[in-house]
Design a protein around this motif. Sequence first.
Motif, PDB file in Angstrom:
ATOM      1  N   LYS A 187       0.823  -1.194   0.000  1.00 57.14           N
ATOM      2  CA  LYS A 187       0.000   0.000   0.000  1.00 57.14           C
ATOM      3  C   LYS A 187       0.870   1.263   0.000  1.00 57.14           C
ATOM      4  O   LYS A 187       1.935   1.298   0.607  1.00 57.14           O
ATOM      5  CB  LYS A 187      -0.915   0.029   1.222  1.00 57.14           C
ATOM      6  CG  LYS A 187      -1.738  -1.235   1.446  1.00 57.14           C
ATOM      7  CD  LYS A 187      -2.734  -1.477   0.329  1.00 57.14           C
ATOM      8  CE  LYS A 187      -3.614  -2.689   0.635  1.00 57.14           C
ATOM      9  NZ  LYS A 187      -4.533  -3.016  -0.477  1.00 57.14           N
ATOM     10  N   ASP A 188       0.380   2.320  -0.671  1.00 59.56           N
ATOM     11  CA  ASP A 188       1.117   3.584  -0.719  1.00 59.56           C
ATOM     12  C   ASP A 188       1.370   4.146   0.677  1.00 59.56           C
ATOM     13  O   ASP A 188       2.434   4.694   0.963  1.00 59.56           O
ATOM     14  CB  ASP A 188       0.345   4.618  -1.545  1.00 59.56           C
ATOM     15  CG  ASP A 188       0.491   4.384  -3.045  1.00 59.56           C
ATOM     16  OD1 ASP A 188       1.231   3.457  -3.432  1.00 59.56           O
ATOM     17  OD2 ASP A 188      -0.134   5.125  -3.823  1.00 59.56           O
ATOM     18  N   TYR A 189       0.380   4.010   1.572  1.00 64.85           N
ATOM     19  CA  TYR A 189       0.509   4.637   2.880  1.00 64.85           C
ATOM     20  C   TYR A 189       1.644   4.040   3.703  1.00 64.85           C
ATOM     21  O   TYR A 189       2.193   4.709   4.599  1.00 64.85           O
ATOM     22  CB  TYR A 189      -0.814   4.564   3.652  1.00 64.85           C
ATOM     23  CG  TYR A 189      -1.118   3.241   4.304  1.00 64.85           C
ATOM     24  CD1 TYR A 189      -0.572   2.904   5.550  1.00 64.85           C
ATOM     25  CD2 TYR A 189      -1.966   2.316   3.692  1.00 64.85           C
ATOM     26  CE1 TYR A 189      -0.859   1.683   6.152  1.00 64.85           C
ATOM     27  CE2 TYR A 189      -2.255   1.105   4.289  1.00 64.85           C
ATOM     28  CZ  TYR A 189      -1.705   0.796   5.515  1.00 64.85           C
ATOM     29  OH  TYR A 189      -1.984  -0.405   6.104  1.00 64.85           O
ATOM     30  N   LEU A 244       4.594   6.135   2.570  1.00 58.38           N
ATOM     31  CA  LEU A 244       4.453   7.536   2.952  1.00 58.38           C
ATOM     32  C   LEU A 244       4.605   7.736   4.457  1.00 58.38           C
ATOM     33  O   LEU A 244       5.200   8.726   4.903  1.00 58.38           O
ATOM     34  CB  LEU A 244       3.096   8.061   2.482  1.00 58.38           C
ATOM     35  CG  LEU A 244       2.884   8.063   0.957  1.00 58.38           C
ATOM     36  CD1 LEU A 244       1.473   8.521   0.617  1.00 58.38           C
ATOM     37  CD2 LEU A 244       3.912   8.942   0.274  1.00 58.38           C
ATOM     38  N   ARG A 245       4.094   6.817   5.255  1.00 57.81           N
ATOM     39  CA  ARG A 245       4.240   6.943   6.708  1.00 57.81           C
ATOM     40  C   ARG A 245       5.671   6.699   7.155  1.00 57.81           C
ATOM     41  O   ARG A 245       6.168   7.362   8.068  1.00 57.81           O
ATOM     42  CB  ARG A 245       3.305   5.963   7.416  1.00 57.81           C
ATOM     43  CG  ARG A 245       1.851   6.397   7.440  1.00 57.81           C
ATOM     44  CD  ARG A 245       1.006   5.392   8.193  1.00 57.81           C
ATOM     45  NE  ARG A 245      -0.387   5.812   8.251  1.00 57.81           N
ATOM     46  CZ  ARG A 245      -1.373   5.061   8.738  1.00 57.81           C
ATOM     47  NH1 ARG A 245      -1.101   3.854   9.209  1.00 57.81           N
ATOM     48  NH2 ARG A 245      -2.618   5.503   8.758  1.00 57.81           N
ATOM     49  N   GLU A 246       6.345   5.758   6.503  1.00 58.36           N
ATOM     50  CA  GLU A 246       7.683   5.397   6.945  1.00 58.36           C
ATOM     51  C   GLU A 246       8.709   6.470   6.608  1.00 58.36           C
ATOM     52  O   GLU A 246       9.656   6.685   7.367  1.00 58.36           O
ATOM     53  CB  GLU A 246       8.094   4.058   6.320  1.00 58.36           C
ATOM     54  CG  GLU A 246       9.334   3.444   6.944  1.00 58.36           C
ATOM     55  CD  GLU A 246       9.132   3.069   8.402  1.00 58.36           C
ATOM     56  OE1 GLU A 246      10.141   3.068   9.139  1.00 58.36           O
ATOM     57  OE2 GLU A 246       7.988   2.784   8.803  1.00 58.36           O
ATOM     58  N   ILE A 247       8.571   7.172   5.486  1.00 62.12           N
ATOM     59  CA  ILE A 247       9.580   8.170   5.101  1.00 62.12           C
ATOM     60  C   ILE A 247       9.509   9.410   5.976  1.00 62.12           C
ATOM     61  O   ILE A 247      10.487  10.154   6.090  1.00 62.12           O
ATOM     62  CB  ILE A 247       9.448   8.564   3.616  1.00 62.12           C
ATOM     63  CG1 ILE A 247       8.091   9.222   3.349  1.00 62.12           C
ATOM     64  CG2 ILE A 247       9.680   7.362   2.717  1.00 62.12           C
ATOM     65  CD1 ILE A 247       7.942   9.766   1.938  1.00 62.12           C
ATOM     66  N   GLY A 258      -0.095  -6.349   1.995  1.00 64.79           N
ATOM     67  CA  GLY A 258       0.587  -5.132   1.554  1.00 64.79           C
ATOM     68  C   GLY A 258       0.638  -4.047   2.600  1.00 64.79           C
ATOM     69  O   GLY A 258       0.889  -2.879   2.289  1.00 64.79           O
ATOM     70  N   THR A 259       0.458  -4.411   3.886  1.00 59.67           N
ATOM     71  CA  THR A 259       0.394  -3.421   4.964  1.00 59.67           C
ATOM     72  C   THR A 259       1.651  -3.389   5.824  1.00 59.67           C
ATOM     73  O   THR A 259       1.700  -2.648   6.802  1.00 59.67           O
ATOM     74  CB  THR A 259      -0.802  -3.720   5.880  1.00 59.67           C
ATOM     75  OG1 THR A 259      -0.626  -5.016   6.473  1.00 59.67           O
ATOM     76  CG2 THR A 259      -2.110  -3.697   5.096  1.00 59.67           C
ATOM     77  N   ALA A 260       2.660  -4.193   5.507  1.00 61.78           N
ATOM     78  CA  ALA A 260       3.911  -4.327   6.272  1.00 61.78           C
ATOM     79  C   ALA A 260       3.709  -5.038   7.606  1.00 61.78           C
ATOM     80  O   ALA A 260       4.634  -5.111   8.406  1.00 61.78           O
ATOM     81  CB  ALA A 260       4.583  -2.972   6.504  1.00 61.78           C
TER      82      ALA A 260
END
Length: 291
Positions: free
Chosen positions: A37-39, A42-45, A129-131
């Motif tokens: 997932k894109d999020y 985006l959350r990790e960076i 896909g959510t880690a």
Amino acid sequence: LVEYDDKGLQATLHFKIVEGPQVFVKSIYVEGNTFTKDYVVLREIDIEVGDLLTPEVIDEAQKRLDKLAIFSRVEIRTLEANTSSSERTLVISVVERNPGLFKLGAGITNKRDFTVRGYSGLSYNNIGGTARAVSLRGTLEQSIVKSDFLEYEASVGYLEPFLFNSNIRGRASYLRSEKIIEVPRELLQATDSINFTLEKDLTSKIRFSWLLWGFDSIETFNSPDASVDPKKRQDRQEIAYIGPSIEFDYRDNPFLPTKGTYTKLDSEYASPFLGSSQNIEFVRTQGIFSH
């Protein structure tokens, strides 16, 4: 750039510097993630639209994505690179790893004269896909010489990468084992262990963790070759504990380091107030340093 005197013995250096603009993030685009997932990216960076973009910020973001262990390659660039534009689109290109891993092994040791041993492990590091990640591991071993009791250890673990919609990770694990100990005669020891931990990367090099609650139940039985029977129980201890931990990882690679330092400091407090057996209360602090 270089101007020499008449004799060629001295030179004057002239530097002409044109300072580029400060670069700010106009938008963020993620590509290559067919499953993740894109999020997650985006959350990790930890970069948002409007932030000042520097080489240090990009390097920090890349290291954070590498530590997720779900990508085999990460590349971060700007779409308007080598231009005078001060507002740029940040492009994050990733290549995903196979999220599943299976391990299987066997061997022999001289434990209890002659022991055969086998283990198996299964992990999946990117659920939906959510880690999110889950892992299972089991070990079986048996002494061919001393007894026919089959010793075992089984564990399961779970990782929640973005607890409370933040960059705080939550880990939970459970372990069960039944093993033979010699103190000095052979006894059967059964152990149950539960841990709940919160952790957060303060930077790509510094991680802080807090053990919310850990609980170990250790039972010792008189007969090593019989099933666990409360009537044959010799001793039972319960240890409940909490405590912080901090890691400083300045190695060039966490798996195969060739240079750098690693430091870890942690502390644990156990008490009957937390669930320990009566008379079990202690504070333990330890440090690890490697170069």
